[in-house]
Design a protein around this motif. Structure first.
Motif, PDB file in Angstrom:
ATOM      1  N   TYR A  48       0.617  -1.084   0.197  1.00 29.75           N
ATOM      2  CA  TYR A  48       0.088  -0.143   0.065  1.00 29.75           C
ATOM      3  C   TYR A  48       0.890   1.113   0.079  1.00 29.75           C
ATOM      4  N   GLU A  76     -10.638   2.512   5.193  1.00 32.39           N
ATOM      5  CA  GLU A  76     -11.574   3.520   4.734  1.00 32.39           C
ATOM      6  C   GLU A  76     -11.158   4.962   5.120  1.00 32.39           C
ATOM      7  N   GLY A  77     -11.911   5.885   4.221  1.00 33.02           N
ATOM      8  CA  GLY A  77     -11.474   7.242   4.283  1.00 33.02           C
ATOM      9  C   GLY A  77     -12.244   7.941   5.483  1.00 33.02           C
ATOM     10  N   PRO A 134     -13.733   4.818  -0.211  1.00 33.06           N
ATOM     11  CA  PRO A 134     -12.580   4.134  -0.247  1.00 33.06           C
ATOM     12  C   PRO A 134     -11.514   5.291   0.114  1.00 33.06           C
ATOM     13  N   THR A 135     -10.393   4.592   0.847  1.00 31.68           N
ATOM     14  CA  THR A 135      -9.357   5.478   1.149  1.00 31.68           C
ATOM     15  C   THR A 135      -8.638   6.267   0.030  1.00 31.68           C
ATOM     16  N   THR A 136      -8.060   7.503   0.223  1.00 38.26           N
ATOM     17  CA  THR A 136      -7.689   8.012  -0.922  1.00 38.26           C
ATOM     18  C   THR A 136      -6.197   8.717  -0.412  1.00 38.26           C
ATOM     19  N   ASP A 177      -6.886  11.333   2.340  1.00 39.05           N
ATOM     20  CA  ASP A 177      -7.186  10.774   3.559  1.00 39.05           C
ATOM     21  C   ASP A 177      -5.840  10.280   4.219  1.00 39.05           C
ATOM     22  N   GLU A 206      -2.496   3.501   2.383  1.00 38.78           N
ATOM     23  CA  GLU A 206      -3.797   3.821   1.800  1.00 38.78           C
ATOM     24  C   GLU A 206      -4.340   2.207   1.337  1.00 38.78           C
ATOM     25  N   ASP A 207      -5.144   1.667   2.000  1.00 37.93           N
ATOM     26  CA  ASP A 207      -5.906   0.620   1.567  1.00 37.93           C
ATOM     27  C   ASP A 207      -6.935   0.939   0.895  1.00 37.93           C
ATOM     28  N   SER A 208      -6.923   1.263  -0.328  1.00 38.35           N
ATOM     29  CA  SER A 208      -8.039   2.004  -1.168  1.00 38.35           C
ATOM     30  C   SER A 208      -9.186   1.025  -1.558  1.00 38.35           C
ATOM     31  N   ASN A 209      -8.844  -0.114  -1.383  1.00 38.16           N
ATOM     32  CA  ASN A 209      -9.918  -1.203  -1.758  1.00 38.16           C
ATOM     33  C   ASN A 209     -10.401  -1.981  -0.606  1.00 38.16           C
TER      34      ASN A 209
END
Length: 288
Positions: free
Chosen positions: A142, A213-214, A219-221, A224, A241-244
């Motif tokens: 990540y 999560e943001g 989803p995290t950006t 964030d 950042e675990d965007s998924n």
């Protein structure tokens, strides 16, 4: 007149004490005294002649004098110090920097800007398929607060250094309180675990925050991650950042924050999943 035996002796260069049979700059007798091969210019086959090694102060019987993974001859070609595994003093050894394409002669050119650990042999590790007690956690990759892509298995170590994975979300108030405590704020809620925080600050334990999560339940950006890192400043903690939301589904979380204690070999202690105080208790035990 010399005898035939004496003439025969002179005809064998390696037997003449004052000669240099292999042309490495060392006399035969000197090589014998050092345990080197007087007929082999490079006794340890590292690409650097024995005489040159003596001049540099490296070990002509050890292909990798400083133990950084680079042959001495390769270090000379790179311009790195054969007697110093980390020539530029940036915390990453010369071999790993050369492998990753950063400059082992430039302290500002590093593998991870955050100074996170690096484990060269991580691709040889197995596991990560399922989340179970005693199984190796997945090797996620990540992006961190500096924009680098961090692999979890870089934290694998032989130093008995445990890892705490803090799986959190930007919107989660208890997650924020824990991050503020980790950043140095006093909090009676976590006061019994200040030794864990101290251990992380000293490098005796690692803490990794993964935002699944943001701040808006989305989803995290990267924004964030940057906001979290700015709000809860801690130079010792990567924020990822675990965007998924991969970490949420992998651990099958029912609540957050959730802490997962990983042993130095990245294998899971599940005692704290769903109960972060139990994880902190396990972390305290690991420090004893």
């Amino acid at each position: 007149m010399r005898s035939i035996a004496a003439l025969a002796l002179l005809a064998v260069p390696g037997c003449i004490f004052g000669a240099d049979a292999d042309g490495d700059g060392l006399k035969n007798g000197e090589e014998e005294d050092l345990g080197l091969d007087p007929d082999d210019a490079d006794s340890d086959d590292d690409g650097l002649d024995d005489g040159a090694e003596i001049d540099l102060g490296s070990d002509p019987l050890e292909p990798d004098s400083d133990g950084d993974g680079l042959l001495d001859g390769d270090e000379v070609d790179l311009g790195t110090d054969v007697n110093n595994p980390d020539t530029d003093g940036d915390g990453y050894n010369d071999h790993d920097e050369d492998y990753e394409g950063t400059d082992p002669l430039d302290e500002d050119d590093v593998i991870y800007e955050g100074g996170w650990p690096y484990y060269f042999a991580k691709d040889e590790l197995k596991g990560g398929d399922t989340f179970d007690e005693g199984e190796r956690f997945m090797n996620f990759e990540y992006r961190d607060q500096f924009g680098d892509y961090l692999q979890l298995w870089d934290f694998y170590n032989d130093n008995d250094t445990f890892v705490i994975l803090d799986i959190a979300a930007g919107w989660c108030v208890p997650c924020q309180a824990m991050a503020a405590w980790m950043g140095g704020e006093d909090d009676p809620y976590f006061a019994d675990y200040d030794d864990v925080r101290k251990a992380v600050n000293k490098g005796d334990m690692y803490w990794i925050t993964v935002l699944g999560e943001g701040y808006n339940f989305n989803p995290t950006t990267p924004d964030d991650v940057e906001q979290w890192a700015d709000s809860f400043e801690n130079d010792d903690v990567p924020v990822l950042e675990d965007s998924n939301g991969e970490s949420f589904s992998y651990v099958q979380l029912s609540s957050i924050p959730s802490l997962v204690l990983l042993k130095p070999n990245m294998k899971v202690d599940t005692s704290g999943v769903g109960d972060y105080f139990a994880a902190l208790d396990a972390a305290l035990d690991a420090l004893e």
